[in-house]
Enzyme design. Structure first.
Site, PDB file in Angstrom:
ATOM      1  N   ARG A 228      35.041  49.067  45.479  1.00 35.91           N
ATOM      2  CA  ARG A 228      34.036  48.902  46.527  1.00 35.91           C
ATOM      3  C   ARG A 228      32.655  49.259  45.998  1.00 35.91           C
ATOM      4  NH1 ARG A 228      36.712  46.182  48.644  1.00 35.91           N
ATOM      5  NH2 ARG A 228      37.366  45.999  50.799  1.00 35.91           N
ATOM      6  N   GLU A 257      26.523  43.007  49.828  1.00 32.39           N
ATOM      7  CA  GLU A 257      27.057  41.717  49.375  1.00 32.39           C
ATOM      8  C   GLU A 257      26.585  40.593  50.290  1.00 32.39           C
ATOM      9  OE1 GLU A 257      31.314  42.112  48.911  1.00 32.39           O
ATOM     10  OE2 GLU A 257      31.092  43.709  47.453  1.00 32.39           O
ATOM     11  N   HIS A 275      33.074  39.323  44.382  1.00 34.10           N
ATOM     12  CA  HIS A 275      34.166  39.934  45.158  1.00 34.10           C
ATOM     13  C   HIS A 275      35.404  39.010  45.150  1.00 34.10           C
ATOM     14  CE1 HIS A 275      34.987  42.946  48.650  1.00 34.10           C
ATOM     15  NE2 HIS A 275      36.116  42.603  48.043  1.00 34.10           N
TER      16      HIS A 275
END
Ligand SMILES: NC(=O)C1=CN([C@@H]2O[C@H](COP(=O)(O)OP(=O)(O)OC[C@H]3O[C@@H](n4cnc5c(N)ncnc54)[C@H](O)[C@@H]3O)[C@@H](O)[C@H]2O)C=CC1
Ligand SMILES: O=C(O)C(=O)COP(=O)(O)O
Length: 523
Positions: A228, A257, A275
């Site tokens: 994360r 993000e 991601h």
């Protein structure tokens, strides 16, 4: 109709358990584009949709949030819990994909594959610019040896790496079984050639690798974050990339993000993916299927097994809990109606086979049933504990190894502002729940239907007088039990009827000299 809103891109094939069931409508649309959010019972998300308190307020019918993946840091779980919304995830559906992605990032990082790829595509042939390092013989430092960390360790060992681990919850036995070296955080920082983080993002792990801790790493260290954004502080990373202490960084996740404004992407030594850890066909099918099956269980009124905010319980385990759950709900509701006063604490004691079950679940169920009588909001086992605490009600659970003569029993004691009350019950297989004691009076009744609790003095004629008044009001007594502590002292009567009693009947009973207290109870 049970309505499901699927807000992020989730495998349609994985939704099969829900698509095949009846009376379920599935809408695949981002929350931002849906005007009528209030109609949905379930919300499916991945990491992109932020499930905030504000969003939950727009979804008053929301009962369950399904995270098709692991991390729930995009969901305000505390608020969901307060609102009684179950949060579930798919804990292991994407483990392999994420471990493989992390390993691919590590290999790419030390062999400069992304940079070399760009260079060749630019028609360059700079072999000496991309000399890398072998992984064989190097020390990989894994922070967080959970599902993904463990799979990564296996892959690193297959490449001949030494694996050092820091995880405060890791036992010596488990580290030996997996074949990794258990270290404290400082040792890992000092010794590892490559450090990769695999913890959830929590208050404790935010900025775990920061200016101070990265300063303790070996010069020339490689850092990897496929867990994360924020576990490795991005400003600190920039500082140590600039001064050359950190040789390279691989990132799949970012503090924000997409990472539009971070300076990190300007560094040649930083490689990045958007991601993608869980982005494989296999992982997406797995996670969507896992949460769909769980949501179907929920719709069918069965136990969900991967809840973040409920005690985890399999259907098998719930079968054992169910009789005590019913008993606890009956006792909680009875006491709440009986004690019409503010409450300070609730103690629940389990004995015999009742002490062998998942008592935390039953305790919450009892508290939910108690609070339901007093609060006009959605209360269930998810939010019962939080709501009780918010109202200053302390609850204590005790498991006793005493034997008071019943194969199982549950005693609930409520300390109110003015008085204390206590009920003990038991569950008899194939016969159901029985209340065996009320405020120390031995009695035996089935806690169900329209009940009347009467406290009176133990003198001749009371039962006749009560029967006469009820008869005069055309009330038929279905069952009746009496209990007393001593001859001529105080006694109680528990009656049940086919219909609720109205106020004039209760007033007439209260006027009898020998009657101390009358309370109608609906269970
Ligand atoms: N990039 C991606 O697409 C994906 C990222 N993830 C992230 O990876 C994380 C880990 O996933 P899993 O391995 O499945 O979770 P897990 O729950 O199996 O493992 C987490 C481990 O971290 C340890 N831990 C917790 N606090 C710690 C601390 N302060 N210091 C060191 N260790 C600590 C725990 O003891 C546990 O062993 C998830 O929380 C998620 O944020 C997960 C899947 C995909
Ligand atoms: O499962 C996780 O925690 C992940 O980070 C995967 O995120 P995603 O579902 O791909 O948006």
């Amino acid at each position: 109709m049970f309505r499901v809103l699927v807000s992020d891109p989730i495998s349609r094939d994985g939704l099969e358990p829900l698509l095949e069931a009846e009376n379920i409508e599935i809408v695949q649309k981002n929350v931002a584009e849906e005007e009528n959010l209030a109609q949905y019972d379930a919300l499916f998300v991945r990491s992109a949709t932020k499930v905030t308190e504000q969003l939950m307020n727009q979804m008053p019918n929301l009962k369950i949030i399904a995270r098709a993946g692991v991390g729930v840091d995009n969901i305000d779980v505390d608020q969901a819990t307060r609102k009684g919304i179950i949060v579930i995830n798919a804990p292991d559906g994407n483990t392999i994909s994420t471990a493989e992605h992390t390993f691919a990032m590590i290999a790419s990082l030390v062999r400069h594959i992304p940079q070399a790829n760009m260079s060749v595509k630019n028609r360059e042939w700079k072999r000496s610019s991309f000399v890398g390092s072998e992984l064989h013989g190097k020390m990989l430092g894994i922070v967080g040896l959970g599902r993904i960390g463990t799979e990564l360790a296996r892959r690193a060992k297959a490449f001949g790496m030494r694996v050092a681990v820091f995880d405060p919850f890791l036992t010596k036995e488990r580290s030996e079984k997996i074949g990794v070296e258990k270290h404290d955080f400082e040792e890992l920082l000092n010794q590892a050639d490559i450090i990769t983080v695999h913890t959830p993002l929590t208050k404790e792990t935010k900025g775990l690798l920061n200016k101070e801790t990265i300063g303790k790493t070996k010069k020339g260290v490689y850092l990897v974050n496929c867990a994360r954004g924020g576990i490795i502080d991005e400003d600190a990373l920039c500082t140590y990339l600039e001064n050359g202490h950190v040789r390279g960084v691989a990132l799949d996740v970012f503090e924000v993000e997409p990472p539009e404004h971070t300076r990190l992407l300007e560094f040649e030594q930083v490689i990045a993916t958007p991601h993608l850890g869980a982005s494989t066909k296999e992982a997406q099918l797995n996670v969507a299927y896992q949460v769909s099956k769980e949501v179907l269980l929920f719709i069918q009124g069965k136990q969900v097994t991967t809840s973040i905010n409920l005690p985890a319980m399999s259907d098998e385990a719930y079968k054992k809990v169910a009789p005590y759950d019913t008993l606890a709900q009956k006792i909680g509701s009875f006491l709440s109606q009986y004690m019409n006063q503010p409450v300070q604490s609730i103690t629940i004691e389990y004995e015999g086979t009742a002490a062998e079950i998942e008592t935390a679940y039953v305790t919450k169920s009892m508290i939910a049933s108690f609070l339901k009588q007093r609060m006009d909001i959605n209360i269930n086992t998810v939010n019962a504990g939080v709501l009780a605490r918010e109202r200053g009600i302390q609850f204590i659970e005790k498991v006793s190894d005493q034997n008071s003569g019943y194969s199982n029993s549950m005693k609930v004691t409520i300390h109110g502002e003015q008085t204390t009350s206590e009920i003990k019950g038991t569950s008899i297989p194939h016969f159901g729940e029985r209340i065996v004691s009320v405020n120390g009076f031995s009695i035996d009744f089935h806690p169900s239907g329209h009940l009347l609790y009467i406290q009176h003095t133990d003198v001749p004629g009371v039962i006749g007088n009560v029967g006469r008044i009820l008869g005069n009001h055309s009330v038929n007594i279905a069952t009746m039990q009496v209990g007393r502590k001593e001859k001529g002292g105080e006694a109680i009567m528990m009656l049940s009827f086919d219909r609720p009693l109205d106020q004039p009947i209760l007033s007439a009973l209260t006027e009898l000299d020998e009657i101390v207290f009358v309370k109608a109870i609906e269970l």
